[in-house]
Design an enzyme around this catalytic site. Structure first.
Site, PDB file in Angstrom:
ATOM      1  N   TYR A 138       0.801  -1.231   0.000  1.00 52.16           N
ATOM      2  CA  TYR A 138       0.000   0.000   0.000  1.00 52.16           C
ATOM      3  C   TYR A 138       0.832   1.280   0.000  1.00 52.16           C
ATOM      4  O   TYR A 138       0.285   2.359  -0.204  1.00 52.16           O
ATOM      5  CB  TYR A 138      -0.950   0.015   1.213  1.00 52.16           C
ATOM      6  CG  TYR A 138      -2.246  -0.720   0.939  1.00 52.16           C
ATOM      7  CD1 TYR A 138      -2.265  -2.099   0.803  1.00 52.16           C
ATOM      8  CD2 TYR A 138      -3.448  -0.032   0.817  1.00 52.16           C
ATOM      9  CE1 TYR A 138      -3.451  -2.780   0.548  1.00 52.16           C
ATOM     10  CE2 TYR A 138      -4.634  -0.695   0.561  1.00 52.16           C
ATOM     11  CZ  TYR A 138      -4.629  -2.064   0.426  1.00 52.16           C
ATOM     12  OH  TYR A 138      -5.798  -2.726   0.162  1.00 52.16           O
ATOM     13  N   ASP A 146     -12.639  -8.965   3.402  1.00 51.35           N
ATOM     14  CA  ASP A 146     -13.853  -9.039   2.578  1.00 51.35           C
ATOM     15  C   ASP A 146     -14.459 -10.432   2.692  1.00 51.35           C
ATOM     16  O   ASP A 146     -15.683 -10.587   2.819  1.00 51.35           O
ATOM     17  CB  ASP A 146     -13.544  -8.730   1.105  1.00 51.35           C
ATOM     18  CG  ASP A 146     -13.721  -7.245   0.775  1.00 51.35           C
ATOM     19  OD1 ASP A 146     -13.666  -6.429   1.724  1.00 51.35           O
ATOM     20  OD2 ASP A 146     -13.913  -6.912  -0.406  1.00 51.35           O
ATOM     21  N   ASP A 197      -3.558 -18.492   1.391  1.00 51.09           N
ATOM     22  CA  ASP A 197      -4.488 -19.245   0.538  1.00 51.09           C
ATOM     23  C   ASP A 197      -5.236 -20.296   1.364  1.00 51.09           C
ATOM     24  O   ASP A 197      -6.443 -20.487   1.215  1.00 51.09           O
ATOM     25  CB  ASP A 197      -3.779 -19.852  -0.683  1.00 51.09           C
ATOM     26  CG  ASP A 197      -2.453 -20.529  -0.359  1.00 51.09           C
ATOM     27  OD1 ASP A 197      -1.987 -20.435   0.797  1.00 51.09           O
ATOM     28  OD2 ASP A 197      -1.878 -21.158  -1.268  1.00 51.09           O
ATOM     29  N   LYS A 199       2.425 -15.519   3.495  1.00 51.83           N
ATOM     30  CA  LYS A 199       2.723 -16.424   2.368  1.00 51.83           C
ATOM     31  C   LYS A 199       4.236 -16.629   2.410  1.00 51.83           C
ATOM     32  O   LYS A 199       4.967 -16.269   1.480  1.00 51.83           O
ATOM     33  CB  LYS A 199       2.246 -15.766   1.062  1.00 51.83           C
ATOM     34  CG  LYS A 199       2.334 -16.639  -0.168  1.00 51.83           C
ATOM     35  CD  LYS A 199       1.305 -17.739  -0.234  1.00 51.83           C
ATOM     36  CE  LYS A 199       1.575 -18.631  -1.451  1.00 51.83           C
ATOM     37  NZ  LYS A 199       0.676 -19.802  -1.499  1.00 51.83           N
ATOM     38  N   ASP A 238      -6.600  -6.917   3.588  1.00 57.37           N
ATOM     39  CA  ASP A 238      -7.666  -6.292   2.796  1.00 57.37           C
ATOM     40  C   ASP A 238      -8.544  -7.376   2.170  1.00 57.37           C
ATOM     41  O   ASP A 238      -9.777  -7.347   2.279  1.00 57.37           O
ATOM     42  CB  ASP A 238      -7.042  -5.414   1.710  1.00 57.37           C
ATOM     43  CG  ASP A 238      -8.102  -4.826   0.797  1.00 57.37           C
ATOM     44  OD1 ASP A 238      -9.101  -4.300   1.329  1.00 57.37           O
ATOM     45  OD2 ASP A 238      -7.960  -4.924  -0.440  1.00 57.37           O
TER      46      ASP A 238
HETATM   47  C1  IPM Z   1     -10.706  -1.219   2.698  1.00 60.99           C
HETATM   48  C2  IPM Z   1     -10.806  -0.688   1.307  1.00 60.99           C
HETATM   49  C3  IPM Z   1      -9.602   0.184   1.017  1.00 60.99           C
HETATM   50  C4  IPM Z   1      -8.367  -0.672   1.149  1.00 60.99           C
HETATM   51  C5  IPM Z   1      -9.626   0.910  -0.332  1.00 60.99           C
HETATM   52  C6  IPM Z   1     -10.901   1.675  -0.550  1.00 60.99           C
HETATM   53  C7  IPM Z   1      -8.413   1.786  -0.519  1.00 60.99           C
HETATM   54  O1  IPM Z   1     -10.906  -1.719   0.392  1.00 60.99           O
HETATM   55  O2  IPM Z   1     -10.716  -0.417   3.647  1.00 60.99           O
HETATM   56  O3  IPM Z   1     -10.614  -2.432   2.880  1.00 60.99           O
HETATM   57  O4  IPM Z   1      -7.922  -1.297   0.171  1.00 60.99           O
HETATM   58  O5  IPM Z   1      -7.812  -0.709   2.227  1.00 60.99           O
HETATM   59 MN    MN Z   2     -10.992  -3.684   1.295  1.00 65.18          MN
END
Ligand code: IPM
Ligand code: MN
Length: 367
Positions: free
Chosen positions: A161, A273, A245, A212, A269
């Site tokens: 990042y 999700d 993974d 990893k 990140d």
């Molecule tokens: C999150 C989002 C951000 C990230 C984006 C919007 C930059 O996906 O907070 O997880 O990648 O960290």
């Molecule tokens: Mn994210």
């Protein structure tokens, strides 16, 4: 008229009616004995559904009785389109003066990807040194019958990042693009230490490192050694290691194995999700961007985006924003109020954005 006293970052205590000095101004304590403190919160509603869900989060926080004093900041993609402001040093310095920042969501389809993400969200994470991204996951994964309860601690200021790299001969067949991952011993260790300190306070007392290391041998080796050394200082905390993974499989098939996970920025990140998807959906996924050293405000935001397609329809679930506000209260030493919010969200009210906010606020207020 009584004026409410503000005491900056430290809770202040005064007696009802007492004269106090607040920000070098004389004021009168407007609360009963020992309960004086209004937390100063910067509100960035942002774009799309951001302002809608943030309004519900503020409503619920107020329903707890915790005193907050909010200041709106008009930032995000829409603001950028209007006058070019993303996050100037001046605005960033204003934000530094708050106890916490509550953010809805930023991003609009009319702004090319990367501009608001880098210029606003990541700038806050880097410049305010929000080095921990804490994302709790409580829910029952598809195909399971008992709920899981784990927390991902994502390193939030390093890894891929940071924007290391560049591009050469762009648009030609000889184009080269590199994007490095930066891992400092200091940055990695402080994040791992936070994960262990958190685990030590939890019932199961367990931390899993996710990386990893079999492929990313340089960064993985640094992470693994830092992890081992911090782990040795927490003999009461159990440990495990999973490749990222494999962790994706376990998130779906065996999420109960996890208590606290610590991982790199990009892995975190992606994994979070998936964590949201197996824990009731992204509408419930909260997150805290923390500066545990408390050299400035921390920032709290739902994991979801600005969802421009449903703006104004009342379809946005404000629960993720409300749960993020609960994380904010935890960090402001108001975790009893945070717990009440989490319990109220557990009743999973339905209806429109405002209906859900009202229902949670009513439970929290004990009505
Ligand atoms: C999150 C989002 C951000 C990230 C984006 C919007 C930059 O996906 O907070 O997880 O990648 O960290
Ligand atoms: Mn994210």
């Amino acid at each position: 008229m009584f004026k409410v006293g503000y005491f900056g970052l430290e809770p202040g205590i005064c007696r009802f009616g007492e004269e106090v000095l607040c920000h070098e101004e004389k004021a009168t304590c407007a609360f009963y004995d020992g309960l004086l403190m209004a937390h100063r919160i910067a509100l960035i509603g942002g774009d799309g559904i951001g302002p809608e869900v943030t309004a519900e989060a503020v409503k619920v926080v107020r329903a707890t009785g915790v005193a907050i004093d909010t200041t709106d900041f008009d930032l995000g993609g829409m603001r950028y389109l209007r006058d070019g402001e993303i996050l100037s040093d001046d605005v960033l310095n204003q934000l530094r003066g708050f106890d916490a920042i509550l953010l809805g969501a930023v991003g609009t389809p009319d702004v090319p990807p990367g501009i608001i993400e880098r210029g606003l969200l990541l700038k806050m994470r880097f410049d305010l040194d929000l080095y921990v991204n804490q994302r709790p996951f409580v829910g029952t994964a598809p195909g399971h019958v008992t709920p899981h309860d784990f927390i991902v601690i994502r390193e939030n200021t390093e890894g891929p990042y940071v924007g290391e790299g560049g591009v050469l001969r762009r648009g030609t067949p000889y184009e080269i693009a590199t994007q490095g991952s930066v891992n400092t011993r200091h940055g990695v260790e402080r994040c791992i230490r936070y994960a262990f300190e958190l685990a030590a306070k939890r019932e199961r007392k367990h931390v899993t490192l996710v990386h990893k290391t079999n492929v990313l041998t340089f960064a993985g080796d640094l992470w693994q050694r830092a992890f081992n050394e911090v782990a040795a200082q927490f003999p009461q905390v159990g440990t495990a290691y999973n490749h990222v993974d494999a962790a994706c499989i376990y998130f779906v098939e065996d999420p109960h194995r996890y208590d606290v996970i610590v991982t790199d920025n990009l892995f975190g990140d992606i994994l979070t999700d998936l964590g949201g998807a197996v824990s009731g959906g992204i509408g419930l996924a909260s997150s805290a961007n923390l500066n545990p050293a408390r050299t400035g405000p921390s920032m709290f935001e739902p994991s979801h985006g600005s969802a421009p397609d449903i703006v104004g329809t009342g379809k946005a679930n404000p629960t993720a924003a409300i749960l993020s506000a609960a994380l904010m209260l935890d960090f402001l030493n108001e975790s009893a109020a945070g717990d009440r919010i989490r319990a109220a969200c557990g009743t999973a009210p339905t209806g429109s954005t405002v209906d859900i906010g009202n229902a949670i606020a009513a439970i929290v207020a004990g009505k």
